[in-house]
Write an enzyme that holds these catalytic residues in place. Structure first.
Site, PDB file in Angstrom:
ATOM      1  N   ALA A  50      82.280 -55.976  11.536  1.00 40.19           N
ATOM      2  CA  ALA A  50      83.656 -56.122  12.004  1.00 40.19           C
ATOM      3  C   ALA A  50      84.380 -54.807  11.761  1.00 40.19           C
ATOM      4  O   ALA A  50      83.955 -54.007  10.936  1.00 40.19           O
ATOM      5  CB  ALA A  50      84.339 -57.234  11.223  1.00 40.19           C
ATOM      6  N   GLU A 105      79.043 -58.327   3.546  1.00 46.43           N
ATOM      7  CA  GLU A 105      80.440 -58.767   3.415  1.00 46.43           C
ATOM      8  C   GLU A 105      80.867 -59.002   1.977  1.00 46.43           C
ATOM      9  O   GLU A 105      82.004 -58.738   1.598  1.00 46.43           O
ATOM     10  CB  GLU A 105      80.672 -60.051   4.227  1.00 46.43           C
ATOM     11  CG  GLU A 105      80.789 -59.836   5.718  1.00 46.43           C
ATOM     12  CD  GLU A 105      79.461 -59.824   6.445  1.00 46.43           C
ATOM     13  OE1 GLU A 105      78.404 -59.630   5.789  1.00 46.43           O
ATOM     14  OE2 GLU A 105      79.463 -59.992   7.671  1.00 46.43           O
ATOM     15  N   GLY A 126      79.117 -58.427  10.909  1.00 42.65           N
ATOM     16  CA  GLY A 126      79.297 -58.976  12.246  1.00 42.65           C
ATOM     17  C   GLY A 126      78.249 -58.462  13.227  1.00 42.65           C
ATOM     18  O   GLY A 126      77.914 -59.147  14.200  1.00 42.65           O
ATOM     19  N   GLU A 135      75.392 -60.597  12.790  1.00 42.43           N
ATOM     20  CA  GLU A 135      75.753 -61.918  13.307  1.00 42.43           C
ATOM     21  C   GLU A 135      75.635 -61.960  14.836  1.00 42.43           C
ATOM     22  O   GLU A 135      75.204 -62.963  15.408  1.00 42.43           O
ATOM     23  CB  GLU A 135      77.161 -62.296  12.838  1.00 42.43           C
ATOM     24  CG  GLU A 135      77.170 -62.575  11.325  1.00 42.43           C
ATOM     25  CD  GLU A 135      78.556 -62.852  10.764  1.00 42.43           C
ATOM     26  OE1 GLU A 135      79.458 -62.018  10.999  1.00 42.43           O
ATOM     27  OE2 GLU A 135      78.729 -63.892  10.112  1.00 42.43           O
TER      28      GLU A 135
HETATM   29  N1  CAA Z   1      85.048 -50.866  10.091  1.00 43.10           N
HETATM   30  C1  CAA Z   1      85.839 -49.790  10.241  1.00 43.10           C
HETATM   31  N2  CAA Z   1      85.460 -48.548   9.923  1.00 43.10           N
HETATM   32  C2  CAA Z   1      84.218 -48.393   9.448  1.00 43.10           C
HETATM   33  C3  CAA Z   1      83.338 -49.461   9.263  1.00 43.10           C
HETATM   34  C4  CAA Z   1      83.789 -50.757   9.618  1.00 43.10           C
HETATM   35  N3  CAA Z   1      83.003 -51.826   9.501  1.00 43.10           N
HETATM   36  N4  CAA Z   1      82.181 -48.998   8.771  1.00 43.10           N
HETATM   37  C5  CAA Z   1      82.325 -47.668   8.651  1.00 43.10           C
HETATM   38  N5  CAA Z   1      83.551 -47.296   9.045  1.00 43.10           N
HETATM   39  C6  CAA Z   1      84.080 -45.942   9.114  1.00 43.10           C
HETATM   40  C7  CAA Z   1      84.165 -45.301   7.744  1.00 43.10           C
HETATM   41  O1  CAA Z   1      85.388 -45.591   7.119  1.00 43.10           O
HETATM   42  C8  CAA Z   1      84.036 -43.835   8.089  1.00 43.10           C
HETATM   43  O2  CAA Z   1      85.283 -43.413   8.583  1.00 43.10           O
HETATM   44  P1  CAA Z   1      85.756 -41.908   8.367  1.00 43.10           P
HETATM   45  O3  CAA Z   1      84.713 -41.041   8.992  1.00 43.10           O
HETATM   46  O4  CAA Z   1      87.083 -41.857   9.014  1.00 43.10           O
HETATM   47  O5  CAA Z   1      85.831 -41.741   6.877  1.00 43.10           O
HETATM   48  C9  CAA Z   1      83.075 -43.827   9.266  1.00 43.10           C
HETATM   49  O6  CAA Z   1      83.133 -45.161   9.809  1.00 43.10           O
HETATM   50  C10 CAA Z   1      81.649 -43.512   8.921  1.00 43.10           C
HETATM   51  O7  CAA Z   1      81.244 -44.356   7.842  1.00 43.10           O
HETATM   52  P2  CAA Z   1      80.357 -43.797   6.623  1.00 43.10           P
HETATM   53  O8  CAA Z   1      80.932 -42.522   6.132  1.00 43.10           O
HETATM   54  O9  CAA Z   1      80.207 -44.916   5.679  1.00 43.10           O
HETATM   55  O10 CAA Z   1      79.008 -43.473   7.383  1.00 43.10           O
HETATM   56  P3  CAA Z   1      77.512 -43.664   6.883  1.00 43.10           P
HETATM   57  O11 CAA Z   1      76.646 -43.185   7.995  1.00 43.10           O
HETATM   58  O12 CAA Z   1      77.350 -43.091   5.528  1.00 43.10           O
HETATM   59  O13 CAA Z   1      77.290 -45.243   6.727  1.00 43.10           O
HETATM   60  C11 CAA Z   1      77.390 -47.544   7.376  1.00 43.10           C
HETATM   61  C12 CAA Z   1      77.340 -46.076   7.844  1.00 43.10           C
HETATM   62  C13 CAA Z   1      76.087 -47.914   6.644  1.00 43.10           C
HETATM   63  C14 CAA Z   1      77.546 -48.393   8.593  1.00 43.10           C
HETATM   64  C15 CAA Z   1      78.569 -47.722   6.387  1.00 43.10           C
HETATM   65  O14 CAA Z   1      79.725 -47.187   6.995  1.00 43.10           O
HETATM   66  C16 CAA Z   1      78.886 -49.138   6.029  1.00 43.10           C
HETATM   67  O15 CAA Z   1      78.260 -49.689   5.161  1.00 43.10           O
HETATM   68  N6  CAA Z   1      79.894 -49.740   6.686  1.00 43.10           N
HETATM   69  C17 CAA Z   1      80.395 -51.044   6.371  1.00 43.10           C
HETATM   70  C18 CAA Z   1      79.494 -52.100   6.878  1.00 43.10           C
HETATM   71  C19 CAA Z   1      80.078 -53.448   6.563  1.00 43.10           C
HETATM   72  O16 CAA Z   1      80.519 -53.720   5.466  1.00 43.10           O
HETATM   73  N7  CAA Z   1      80.070 -54.313   7.551  1.00 43.10           N
HETATM   74  C20 CAA Z   1      80.582 -55.635   7.399  1.00 43.10           C
HETATM   75  C21 CAA Z   1      82.001 -55.647   7.858  1.00 43.10           C
HETATM   76  S1  CAA Z   1      82.747 -57.186   7.532  1.00 43.10           S
HETATM   77  C22 CAA Z   1      82.216 -58.190   8.730  1.00 43.10           C
HETATM   78  O17 CAA Z   1      81.453 -57.833   9.564  1.00 43.10           O
HETATM   79  C23 CAA Z   1      82.831 -59.537   8.639  1.00 43.10           C
HETATM   80  C24 CAA Z   1      82.306 -60.512   9.611  1.00 43.10           C
HETATM   81  O18 CAA Z   1      81.632 -61.438   9.230  1.00 43.10           O
HETATM   82  C25 CAA Z   1      82.680 -60.440  11.015  1.00 43.10           C
END
Ligand code: CAA
Length: 693
Positions: A63, A125, A102, A105
């Site tokens: 998400a 999450e 998500g 999912e």
């Molecule tokens: N939403 C918004 N922004 C996000 C994001 C997300 N889910 N994931 C990453 N970003 C942004 C980061 O803030 C970062 O922004 P900046 O460059 O402006 O700082 C940019 O994307 C790149 O992220 P990373 O620096 O972390 O890049 P990476 O290559 O080292 O890692 C990643 C990539 C493994 C995807 C890591 O970003 C990550 O773990 N992201 C979160 C994943 C997550 O928690 N997903 C679950 C979300 S909740 C959900 O999905 C609820 C549901 O049930 C619907």
């Protein structure tokens, strides 16, 4: 139609491609683009199957977290995935990079999944203080069974594609072009006339044993004290095993809505973004490049130096460990080898990996061995003269362009840098003990430190798996400078009436893994004593303990007793008597001190110091202070760090209490800091401050 999601045709197969850099997060535009294109594919008689894939570096990583807490804009992800369930045409998810939250999912809503060999899949999450809210807790157990689903959802850790194949989470591994392989897989389904497999209809893996489930859940949540999300994850997975699908989805939704609106998730989302923000330096030109670090050297083979050397060996970087004599060197190398082999014996590392890492650490006597290192980290004990001597020698020995780092935890990096003719190459890299385990790396930017040297230190930290922050130069930098305030207050509180175990208990209940006194005993009371020798400070009780040879855990006695090598602190009547006698001698009438007062006395002075640190530009952002405390000092992540917590409590309240303590204790350093007062008067929080370069 939005351009973030596009539908292209490959004959009878529709490819729906998401293109929302950097991580293809499911923003509102992506959700609606997905739904529109799925509807178009369903309606188009020429399309027989659908592949969902992504452009760029990754499949959907979840998400869009920035949308949490903002007004909801339909369609929700549940609606998109429900539509996928209704579709009469087979859907294949073609996964590369990371399918997270998500994103996974969506893949679970598809009927089949093909994943690149290097892909990782997970539901992280829980790390954001929520649970998967778009069916993840209901569909994953249907594909991989209760035990594996519970593990993935409660830990939040992703798994690699080959493991996902083995568990039945993916149907095929792709070794070539992921989109082409997804299309080929769809064609195979069509050619074989396979009926659509909806995950929601699967029940073959739902059998489970209640007792084993409870036990597994207990083990997985053991370290989650104070956190709400892990328990909600357990409940929801249990629902998947016992409730009809739609009922389970409804319950998952309710839990999600409650958690996402709660303080814990807000705090954890703050930490997520603060961690990424912390390494950004507003005044650093975008063109700045880190220097290549192909070889490192660490000076000092003690606990700290050894741990730092291991950090490099762990990521395959050869490192030279330097000591002043062979005996100390062999001792240091022996401890490192022992650590690796013990990890291997416990199954934490393959034995050949352990030997490879041991082989990457070469020992040497004398600083000349640092001559070919791209990065030299000095990790000798805290003595300015010694450090200056080492840096003056390094100036002669190190190759041009080498970054020279000091691991000092308190001392003036600028003064150390001035011992060289190349202060622009000097930087602080403050590791936390044990360095190979603790996540935090405080990079200290000296007045003369060049952008390149700073970036090299920061990038090195990232490479060795640390969570980094950048601090300016001051005594103790961000973390230890604030800790110093707590330490002073902890001593005061025990002289005024509390006992060490009461203070520690209150702090543990607040959410820290241990209280200030147990922490002092763990670090060693000689460490603080040595620092006080340098600054001329006194600590009534700590000094007495030191002089009695009670140096903490390592001597079996400190503030507490550690009998027969135990690490569990036991209150010691001797120490209680010493505290009571000291109060009496100082003319302090002891009184009962409430838990609330203990928390305020320990935490608010730290926040006050944090405000000064911000005002002086030592920390660029309040979030940097929060990251320092969450990753370096065990601040409970669900309270978001001291500055986030301050905003939650309200700065007026904090300023009032500090003013009260400044008066009652008679210490003007407790007077609310100007920045704190200004923000409180403006009705603002630290979160309103912009980053400073
Ligand atoms: N939403 C918004 N922004 C996000 C994001 C997300 N889910 N994931 C990453 N970003 C942004 C980061 O803030 C970062 O922004 P900046 O460059 O402006 O700082 C940019 O994307 C790149 O992220 P990373 O620096 O972390 O890049 P990476 O290559 O080292 O890692 C990643 C990539 C493994 C995807 C890591 O970003 C990550 O773990 N992201 C979160 C994943 C997550 O928690 N997903 C679950 C979300 S909740 C959900 O999905 C609820 C549901 O049930 C619907």
């Amino acid at each position: 139609m939005t351009t973030l999601v596009e539908l292209t045709r490959d004959g009878e197969v529709a490819v729906i491609l998401v293109d929302n850099p950097p991580v293809n997060a499911l923003s509102h535009a992506v959700r609606s683009g997905l739904l529109q294109n799925l509807k178009a594919a369903q309606e188009d008689a020429g399309i027989e199957a659908v592949v969902i894939a992504c452009k760029g570096r990754t499949f959907i990583a979840g998400a869009d977290i920035t949308e949490f807490g903002k007004p909801f804009q339909p369609p929700g992800l549940l609606e998109v995935i429900a539509f996928m369930d209704e579709m009469s045409k087979p859907i294949v998810a073609a996964i590369h990079g990371t399918a997270l939250g998500g994103g996974l999912e969506v893949a679970l809503g598809a009927h089949w999944r093909v994943a690149a060999e290097s892909a990782r899949l997970g539901l992280p999450e829980v790390k954001l203080g929520i649970l998967p809210g778009a069916g993840g807790t209901q569909r994953l157990p249907r594909l991989v069974g209760a035990e594996e689903a519970l593990k993935m959802i409660v830990s939040g850790d992703p798994i690699a594609a080959p493991k996902a194949l083995q568990l039945g989470l993916v149907d095929e591994i792709s070794k070539g072009d992921i989109v082409a392989d997804g299309v080929a897989f769809a064609r195979k389904i069509l050619a074989e006339g396979r009926p659509i497999q909806r995950v929601r209809d699967r029940a073959d893996k739902l059998a489970f044993d209640e007792k084993a489930f409870k036990e597994a859940a207990g083990n997985l949540t053991k370290r989650a004290r104070g956190l709400e999300a892990p328990m909600a994850c357990v409940t929801s997975v249990h629902n998947a095993l016992t409730m009809p699908f739609d009922e389970g989805i409804g319950a998952e939704r309710d839990l999600f809505m409650k958690l996402v609106a709660g303080d814990q998730s807000k705090a954890q989302r703050h930490v997520f973004f603060a961690e990424r923000e912390a390494l950004k330096v507003p005044d650093m030109p975008a063109t700045t490049k880190a220097r290549d670090v192909a070889k490192a050297a660490v000076i000092g083979g003690g606990t700290m130096g050894g741990g730092i050397a291991m950090c490099f060996a762990n990521v395959g970087v050869p490192v030279t460990l330097i000591e002043t004599n062979d005996e100390a060197l062999q001792r240091g190398l022996g401890i490192i080898a022992g650590n690796y082999r013990a990890t291997a014996a416990k199954g934490g590392l393959a034995p050949e990996q352990a030997e490879k890492r041991i082989g990457l650490i070469k020992g040497a006597v004398g600083l000349d061995a640092a001559a070919d290192a791209d990065l030299v980290i000095e990790a000798v004990f805290e003595n300015m003269d010694l450090k200056k001597q080492i840096f003056a020698d390094l100036d002669r020995i190190a190759k041009p362009g080498a970054v020279l780092a000091t691991n000092t935890s308190t001392l003036d990096v600028d003064e150390i840098a001035r011992a060289t003719s190349r202060p622009a190459d000097v930087v602080g890299m403050h590791f936390f003990s044990p360095a190979n385990v603790m996540k935090l790396l405080e990079t200290v930017r000296g007045r003369a430190t060049s952008h390149e040297a700073l970036k090299t230190a920061v990038e090195t930290g990232r490479r060795i798996g640390k969570t980094g922050v950048i601090s300016g130069v001051c005594f103790g930098f961000i973390g230890n400078r604030m800790l110093g305030r707590r330490t002073v207050e902890a001593e005061r509180v025990i002289l005024e009436g509390a006992l060490p175990q009461e203070v520690d208990q209150a702090i543990v209940e607040f959410g820290f893994p241990m209280g200030p006194f147990a922490m002092g005993d763990l670090a060693g009371l000689d460490v603080g004593w040595r620092v006080r020798q340098g600054t001329g400070a006194k600590a009534e009780i700590a000094d007495q303990l030191y002089e009695l040879g009670r140096h903490g855990q390592k001597t079996g006695k400190g503030y507490f007793l550690y009998e027969d090598g135990s690490r569990v602190p036991r209150p010691d009547p001797e120490v209680e008597a010493m505290i009571l006698a000291s109060s009496k001698r100082l003319g302090i009438e002891r009184r009962a001190i409430s838990k609330q007062e203990i928390i305020e006395r320990m935490v608010y002075p730290m926040i006050n110091e944090g405000a000064r640190i911000l005002d002086e530009g030592i920390a660029m952002r309040p979030g940097d202070i929060d990251i320092t405390w969450v990753y370096g000092y065990g601040w409970p992540v669900w309270r978001g760090g001291p500055m986030f917590y301050a905003d939650q409590v309200g700065l007026t309240q904090i300023a009032d209490r500090l003013a009260h303590y400044a008066e009652t204790v008679g210490d003007e350093t407790l007077t609310p800091a100007p920045l704190l007062v200004r923000l409180a008067n403006e009705g603002k929080g630290f979160g309103s401050l912009a980053a400073r370069g």
